[in-house]
Design a protein around this motif. Structure first.
Motif, PDB file in Angstrom:
ATOM      1  N   LEU A 114      34.263  33.613  43.138  1.00 52.71           N
ATOM      2  CA  LEU A 114      35.632  33.567  43.649  1.00 52.71           C
ATOM      3  C   LEU A 114      36.203  34.972  43.787  1.00 52.71           C
ATOM      4  O   LEU A 114      36.887  35.277  44.776  1.00 52.71           O
ATOM      5  CB  LEU A 114      36.509  32.730  42.723  1.00 52.71           C
ATOM      6  CG  LEU A 114      37.986  32.625  43.130  1.00 52.71           C
ATOM      7  CD1 LEU A 114      38.138  31.930  44.477  1.00 52.71           C
ATOM      8  CD2 LEU A 114      38.796  31.889  42.063  1.00 52.71           C
ATOM      9  N   THR A 115      35.923  35.835  42.818  1.00 53.44           N
ATOM     10  CA  THR A 115      36.378  37.225  42.916  1.00 53.44           C
ATOM     11  C   THR A 115      35.806  37.888  44.163  1.00 53.44           C
ATOM     12  O   THR A 115      36.514  38.618  44.876  1.00 53.44           O
ATOM     13  CB  THR A 115      35.953  38.016  41.660  1.00 53.44           C
ATOM     14  OG1 THR A 115      36.515  37.391  40.496  1.00 53.44           O
ATOM     15  CG2 THR A 115      36.436  39.461  41.730  1.00 53.44           C
ATOM     16  N   TRP A 116      34.541  37.632  44.452  1.00 51.43           N
ATOM     17  CA  TRP A 116      33.906  38.207  45.646  1.00 51.43           C
ATOM     18  C   TRP A 116      34.659  37.754  46.902  1.00 51.43           C
ATOM     19  O   TRP A 116      34.954  38.559  47.784  1.00 51.43           O
ATOM     20  CB  TRP A 116      32.449  37.765  45.726  1.00 51.43           C
ATOM     21  CG  TRP A 116      31.629  38.556  46.704  1.00 51.43           C
ATOM     22  CD1 TRP A 116      30.819  39.609  46.436  1.00 51.43           C
ATOM     23  CD2 TRP A 116      31.563  38.361  48.140  1.00 51.43           C
ATOM     24  NE1 TRP A 116      30.249  40.098  47.605  1.00 51.43           N
ATOM     25  CE2 TRP A 116      30.688  39.346  48.653  1.00 51.43           C
ATOM     26  CE3 TRP A 116      32.153  37.465  49.015  1.00 51.43           C
ATOM     27  CZ2 TRP A 116      30.396  39.445  50.009  1.00 51.43           C
ATOM     28  CZ3 TRP A 116      31.867  37.563  50.372  1.00 51.43           C
ATOM     29  CH2 TRP A 116      30.993  38.536  50.845  1.00 51.43           C
ATOM     30  N   VAL A 117      34.963  36.465  46.988  1.00 54.24           N
ATOM     31  CA  VAL A 117      35.659  35.944  48.165  1.00 54.24           C
ATOM     32  C   VAL A 117      37.029  36.596  48.316  1.00 54.24           C
ATOM     33  O   VAL A 117      37.407  37.031  49.418  1.00 54.24           O
ATOM     34  CB  VAL A 117      35.808  34.410  48.060  1.00 54.24           C
ATOM     35  CG1 VAL A 117      36.765  33.880  49.125  1.00 54.24           C
ATOM     36  CG2 VAL A 117      34.451  33.726  48.205  1.00 54.24           C
ATOM     37  N   LEU A 118      37.776  36.692  47.225  1.00 54.53           N
ATOM     38  CA  LEU A 118      39.133  37.236  47.301  1.00 54.53           C
ATOM     39  C   LEU A 118      39.126  38.715  47.661  1.00 54.53           C
ATOM     40  O   LEU A 118      40.017  39.176  48.388  1.00 54.53           O
ATOM     41  CB  LEU A 118      39.855  37.019  45.963  1.00 54.53           C
ATOM     42  CG  LEU A 118      40.059  35.553  45.556  1.00 54.53           C
ATOM     43  CD1 LEU A 118      40.843  35.470  44.255  1.00 54.53           C
ATOM     44  CD2 LEU A 118      40.762  34.769  46.656  1.00 54.53           C
ATOM     45  N   VAL A 119      38.147  39.467  47.178  1.00 52.72           N
ATOM     46  CA  VAL A 119      38.039  40.877  47.551  1.00 52.72           C
ATOM     47  C   VAL A 119      37.578  41.008  48.999  1.00 52.72           C
ATOM     48  O   VAL A 119      38.115  41.808  49.773  1.00 52.72           O
ATOM     49  CB  VAL A 119      37.078  41.624  46.601  1.00 52.72           C
ATOM     50  CG1 VAL A 119      36.835  43.059  47.079  1.00 52.72           C
ATOM     51  CG2 VAL A 119      37.632  41.644  45.179  1.00 52.72           C
TER      52      VAL A 119
END
Length: 438
Positions: A403-408
């Motif tokens: 999820l962090t990857w997607v948001l970044v």
């Protein structure tokens, strides 16, 4: 014998189908895993201006949604929190309001359907399919498997000089996706690297599997090479941030070890063996110059962001409507914006790919769905992120990293392309990790 054999071949699909359907009903996560793996199926040349692209992965995701609906009618769905339902409902409502108030309501309908599919239906299907840790590990394992497939193809493209064009040389790893979907391979590889690392960390301790832990660490180490030769600055940044969050959440000491080992590996591979040396170092140095001396691709992104801002200023509340950015781009863009980006590989030759989105999900939502949309998406993303942070144990650790990857990544990219359905799967994983009953 020939008659007997032909009879068996004709009759075999029905019993196999009868056996497969109950298995899928009992473990629908198989369809979620199939959705991830089918992303690797080549789609051939695509018309990037077409309103709809249907891939094998999209069909698998729709089958998952249909199975979820069937299980809903049978009363076999797991418990889903009211907050999560409200967050998904807000996305649908925001997209509906934007479509009704669109500058071209008929043209926005396909955009509405796509938004609901990507951010609501498929994530909800994945959420409902993840009934236990076995389901979660099955889906995470499919991310690793897909990444290994694409990583092997991409590494071969770099080593044999059969990839997409980069600085005039056919060395850019793009996997099975081709030059028209330049970010797809690096996205798949990034997801797989993070999933492998998270699965390895989950196997620490006396109860963990040593073989699985070593296999996952080895997979993550291998995937670092095709990720490097994808020459995707955005994927590098998103993976670096996500891996840092993952290691900090698991054990801060692992972060220090990871940095040391990563630096040592980079020295050996790039400095010693020269693998990707000139391209990687040049690309890394360009990250620091995106403000002072941006290259053409970065300059175009800045112009697209300002274009999206101007569109939003004209339609502040509900936006201009889904799919409206490409219609209003030319009337709001600065004159220096390029007409498109260059793409070339041995299959398609040289092509100019039109810039049809702002290459930033947040600006895309703001321009097309206005303040109503950005509030709805912020509530969903922040709710999932905070939920994953509170419950980042086992597979939840992988959900937090993905999820962090997607948001970044959404800071300099948006939905579109073959791997968009993977975003839906990640949101479903995150929703399951964020659910108190999980």
């Amino acid at each position: 014998m020939a008659l007997t054999l032909s009879t068996v071949l004709r009759a075999s699909p029905r019993p196999a189908l009868r056996r497969a359907l109950p298995a899928l009903a009992d473990r629908p996560s198989l369809l979620a895993a199939a959705t991830v793996l089918l992303v690797c199926v080549p789609t051939g040349e695509k018309d990037v201006t077409a309103a709809v692209h249907i891939t094998a992965a999209d069909l698998a995701s729709l089958a998952l949604v249909a199975l979820t609906a069937w299980n809903l009618l049978r009363g076999r769905l797991p418990a889903v929190g009211r907050t999560t339902c409200a967050q998904f409902a807000a996305i649908v409502a925001a997209a509906a309001v934007a479509t009704v108030g669109s500058i071209d309501p008929a043209g926005s309908v396909t955009g509405f359907v796509r938004l609901v599919q990507v951010f609501v239906l498929v994530p909800a299907g994945v959420l409902c399919s993840l009934r236990d840790r076995t389901d979660q590990r099955l889906v995470l394992g499919s991310f690793v498997a897909a990444a290994l497939i694409e990583g092997a193809v991409g590494a071969n493209q770099y080593l044999t000089r059969t990839g997409a064009s980069y600085t005039g040389q056919p060395i850019r790893a793009v996997g099975t996706f081709g030059a028209l979907d330049i970010m797809a391979m690096s996205t798949v590889v990034s997801y797989g690297l993070l999933a492998a690392l998270a699965l390895a960390l989950a196997e620490r301790g006396s109860r963990g599997s040593v073989r699985l832990r070593r296999a996952m660490y080895a997979s993550a180490a291998f995937l670092a090479f095709p990720l490097a030769v994808s020459f995707s600055r955005g994927s590098w940044i998103a993976t670096g941030v996500s891996a840092t969050v993952l290691l900090l959440r698991a054990d801060a000491r692992l972060l220090v070890r990871g940095v040391v080992l990563g630096a040592a590996a980079a020295v050996v591979l790039v400095g010693g063996l020269g693998l990707g040396a000139s391209g990687v170092t040049e690309r890394l140095s360009s990250i620091g110059s995106v403000e002072a001396a941006p290259d053409q691709s970065v300059s175009d992104r800045y112009d697209l962001w300002s274009t999206a801002t101007r569109i939003w200023q004209d339609h502040p509340v509900h936006g201009a409507g889904p799919k409206a950015f490409q219609q209003l781009r030319d009337s709001h863009a600065p004159l220096r914006l390029s007409s498109g980006s260059d793409a070339a590989d041995p299959t398609i030759g040289f092509q100019r790919e039109p810039l049809l989105s702002p290459h930033n999900m947040y600006f895309l939502v703001l321009s097309e769905q206005g303040l109503i949309g950005i509030v709805a998406y912020a509530a969903l993303f922040l709710g999932l992120l905070l939920g994953c942070l509170r419950r980042s144990r086992g597979p939840g650790l992988a959900a937090l990293a993905l999820l962090t990857w997607v948001l970044v990544d959404f800071l300099y990219a948006d939905i579109g392309g073959t791997t968009t359905v993977l975003t839906s799967v990640v949101l479903g994983l995150a929703a399951r990790a964020a659910t108190p009953e999980a």
